[in-house]
Scaffold this active site. Structure first.
Site, mmCIF file in Angstrom:
data_model
loop_
_atom_site.group_PDB
_atom_site.id
_atom_site.type_symbol
_atom_site.label_atom_id
_atom_site.label_comp_id
_atom_site.label_asym_id
_atom_site.label_seq_id
_atom_site.Cartn_x
_atom_site.Cartn_y
_atom_site.Cartn_z
ATOM 1 N N TYR A 33 0.825 -1.203 0.000
ATOM 2 C CA TYR A 33 0.000 0.000 0.000
ATOM 3 C C TYR A 33 0.860 1.254 0.000
ATOM 4 O O TYR A 33 2.084 1.188 0.205
ATOM 5 C CB TYR A 33 -0.963 0.000 1.187
ATOM 6 C CG TYR A 33 -0.347 0.318 2.541
ATOM 7 C CD1 TYR A 33 0.478 -0.592 3.185
ATOM 8 C CD2 TYR A 33 -0.587 1.536 3.167
ATOM 9 C CE1 TYR A 33 1.036 -0.295 4.425
ATOM 10 C CE2 TYR A 33 -0.038 1.839 4.406
ATOM 11 C CZ TYR A 33 0.775 0.919 5.037
ATOM 12 O OH TYR A 33 1.331 1.209 6.260
ATOM 13 N N ARG A 101 -8.626 -20.521 -1.860
ATOM 14 C CA ARG A 101 -7.484 -20.275 -0.972
ATOM 15 C C ARG A 101 -6.371 -21.263 -1.291
ATOM 16 O O ARG A 101 -6.618 -22.476 -1.363
ATOM 17 C CB ARG A 101 -7.915 -20.435 0.492
ATOM 18 C CG ARG A 101 -6.805 -20.169 1.493
ATOM 19 C CD ARG A 101 -7.348 -20.181 2.913
ATOM 20 N NE ARG A 101 -6.316 -19.884 3.898
ATOM 21 C CZ ARG A 101 -5.582 -20.811 4.515
ATOM 22 N NH1 ARG A 101 -5.747 -22.086 4.250
ATOM 23 N NH2 ARG A 101 -4.670 -20.449 5.400
ATOM 24 N N LYS A 151 6.430 -2.001 1.790
ATOM 25 C CA LYS A 151 5.263 -1.429 2.491
ATOM 26 C C LYS A 151 4.068 -2.379 2.358
ATOM 27 O O LYS A 151 3.148 -2.138 1.568
ATOM 28 C CB LYS A 151 4.959 -0.030 1.935
ATOM 29 C CG LYS A 151 4.085 0.812 2.869
ATOM 30 C CD LYS A 151 4.167 2.267 2.497
ATOM 31 C CE LYS A 151 3.157 3.125 3.232
ATOM 32 N NZ LYS A 151 3.250 3.100 4.682
ATOM 33 N N GLU A 183 11.560 2.103 14.367
ATOM 34 C CA GLU A 183 10.695 3.200 13.902
ATOM 35 C C GLU A 183 9.404 3.190 14.702
ATOM 36 O O GLU A 183 9.210 2.336 15.571
ATOM 37 C CB GLU A 183 10.420 3.058 12.398
ATOM 38 C CG GLU A 183 9.788 1.735 12.027
ATOM 39 C CD GLU A 183 9.679 1.510 10.524
ATOM 40 O OE1 GLU A 183 9.622 2.480 9.756
ATOM 41 O OE2 GLU A 183 9.629 0.326 10.128
ATOM 42 N N LEU A 207 10.926 1.145 7.153
ATOM 43 C CA LEU A 207 10.365 1.650 5.907
ATOM 44 C C LEU A 207 11.137 2.910 5.499
ATOM 45 O O LEU A 207 11.439 3.750 6.348
ATOM 46 C CB LEU A 207 8.878 1.999 6.081
ATOM 47 C CG LEU A 207 8.218 2.400 4.771
ATOM 48 C CD1 LEU A 207 7.995 1.183 3.877
ATOM 49 C CD2 LEU A 207 6.907 3.116 5.014
HETATM 50 N N1 PDD Z 1 2.746 4.917 7.338
HETATM 51 N N2 PDD Z 1 7.383 3.660 8.940
HETATM 52 C C1 PDD Z 1 6.243 2.947 8.900
HETATM 53 C C2 PDD Z 1 6.220 1.616 9.561
HETATM 54 C C3 PDD Z 1 5.106 3.448 8.251
HETATM 55 O O1 PDD Z 1 3.964 2.723 8.213
HETATM 56 C C4 PDD Z 1 5.176 4.745 7.657
HETATM 57 C C5 PDD Z 1 3.998 5.343 6.932
HETATM 58 C C6 PDD Z 1 6.382 5.458 7.729
HETATM 59 C C7 PDD Z 1 6.546 6.826 7.084
HETATM 60 O O2 PDD Z 1 6.564 6.728 5.682
HETATM 61 P P1 PDD Z 1 6.076 7.953 4.772
HETATM 62 O O3 PDD Z 1 6.844 9.129 5.203
HETATM 63 O O4 PDD Z 1 6.404 7.523 3.399
HETATM 64 O O5 PDD Z 1 4.592 8.109 5.025
HETATM 65 C C8 PDD Z 1 7.466 4.881 8.366
HETATM 66 C C9 PDD Z 1 1.551 5.392 6.658
HETATM 67 C C10 PDD Z 1 1.377 6.872 6.763
HETATM 68 C C11 PDD Z 1 0.341 4.595 7.148
HETATM 69 O O6 PDD Z 1 0.527 3.393 7.327
HETATM 70 O O7 PDD Z 1 -0.732 5.149 7.301
#
Ligand code: PDD
Length: 298
Positions: A33, A101, A151, A183, A207
């Site tokens: 995503y 499945r 992601k 993170e 990420l």
């Molecule tokens: N999340 N680390 C993780 C685990 C994340 O899920 C996200 C973003 C980030 C920051 O990435 P970016 O700057 O590209 O948004 C770091 C999104 C916002 C979410 O899951 O809603």
């Protein structure tokens, strides 16, 4: 107003959108995503999100959806149809549905990926009052899988972390592996000591945030010192400031970690300044009336 969403080529009212119960995103969390911020009706860092999406798909061997080259238009169309000014556009691609499945991946020549997008309108996101007071985080063990640079929609543990934080009276959780912060549950983590911004180096452990890349670029341009290395919760608790970044929260100060206040317990100087620069620069970058495709700016 009923939200208009996008599913595999169609714009539909949200209550008419349907996905198969055999979709591998539903059964296996076999999907990726992106979340792209919207400010003043315009997309922030769209190219960065599209590039990361392409990488996530490649890493998992999921075919690009047929509409991949039209993603910008689809994002813009959702902003337009939902009359959106501030918020996010959520995009998900799964390996699709083979009609049953099965652990084995289906043949991509026969099973096409599923593509879904929807908008999340959040008026007041840029002026979020929480940015003035900052958030409180707790630390939790990072027990996610080893490819956090992809992601994926495997968000059960991050959701549990968010709930653990809320149950502890905090706002979010920072995850810790081998003694070092990886993170936040849905954001990248930073500390500031003696004016220097410290954030974990890129690897498969975190990420690669699109907001992180922009903020580090702005920090560099503002001649702020940046060090990309791991740090512990103990070091973070001794820091002058801390903050997180994401497409949904931009730059958000952190004022407390595991019950320990940072400095005087209010956002310091660096994080609010970076938030200001980020908002200004993002708006400026998207303000020109026309970029490559004429008609609507992004
Ligand atoms: N999340 N680390 C993780 C685990 C994340 O899920 C996200 C973003 C980030 C920051 O990435 P970016 O700057 O590209 O948004 C770091 C999104 C916002 C979410 O899951 O809603």
């Amino acid at each position: 107003m009923t939200r208009t969403v996008y599913v595999n080529g169609d714009y539909l009212p949200e209550d008419q959108a349907k996905i198969s119960i055999f979709d591998r995103g539903f059964l296996m969390a076999d999907g990726v995503y992106e979340v792209t911020g919207v400010l003043d009706g315009k997309l922030i860092d769209f190219d960065g999100h599209r590039t990361r999406l392409e990488r996530s798909l490649t890493e998992l061997g999921i075919e690009k959806p047929a509409a991949f080259d039209n993603l910008l238009d689809i994002h813009r169309e959702l902003i337009r149809r939902n009359d959106m000014t501030e918020g996010t556009i959520y995009l998900q691609v799964t390996r699709g549905s083979a009609g049953d499945r099965d652990f084995a991946f289906p043949n991509p020549a026969q099973v096409k990926p599923t593509l879904v997008l929807f908008s999340q309108s959040r008026p007041g996101l840029a002026d979020n009052p929480v940015a003035k007071t900052g958030i409180r985080v707790i630390s939790i063990d990072d027990i996610r899988w080893g490819r956090r640079d992809i992601k994926t929609v495997q968000l059960l543990y991050p959701s549990m972390g968010k709930m653990m934080a809320m149950q502890a009276g905090a706002d979010d959780a920072w995850m810790v592996e081998d003694g070092f912060v990886t993170e936040g549950t849905s954001n990248n983590a930073y500390i500031v000591k003696d004016g220097k911004i410290i954030t974990r180096q890129l690897s498969t452990d975190i990420l690669h945030g699109i907001t992180r890349a922009a903020v580090l670029r702005f920090a560099f341009e503002a001649r702020l010192e940046v060090e990309e290395r791991s740090f512990t919760i103990g070091e973070a608790q001794q820091a002058d400031e801390a903050f997180i970044t994401s497409a949904a929260q931009f730059v958000m100060p952190v004022v407390e970690i595991d019950g320990v206040k940072l400095g005087d317990g209010t956002p310091g100087r660096v994080a609010p300044r970076l938030r200001e620069i980020y908002l200004e620069e993002s708006l400026r970058a998207v303000m020109p009336p026309c970029r490559t495709l004429c008609g609507q700016p992004y």
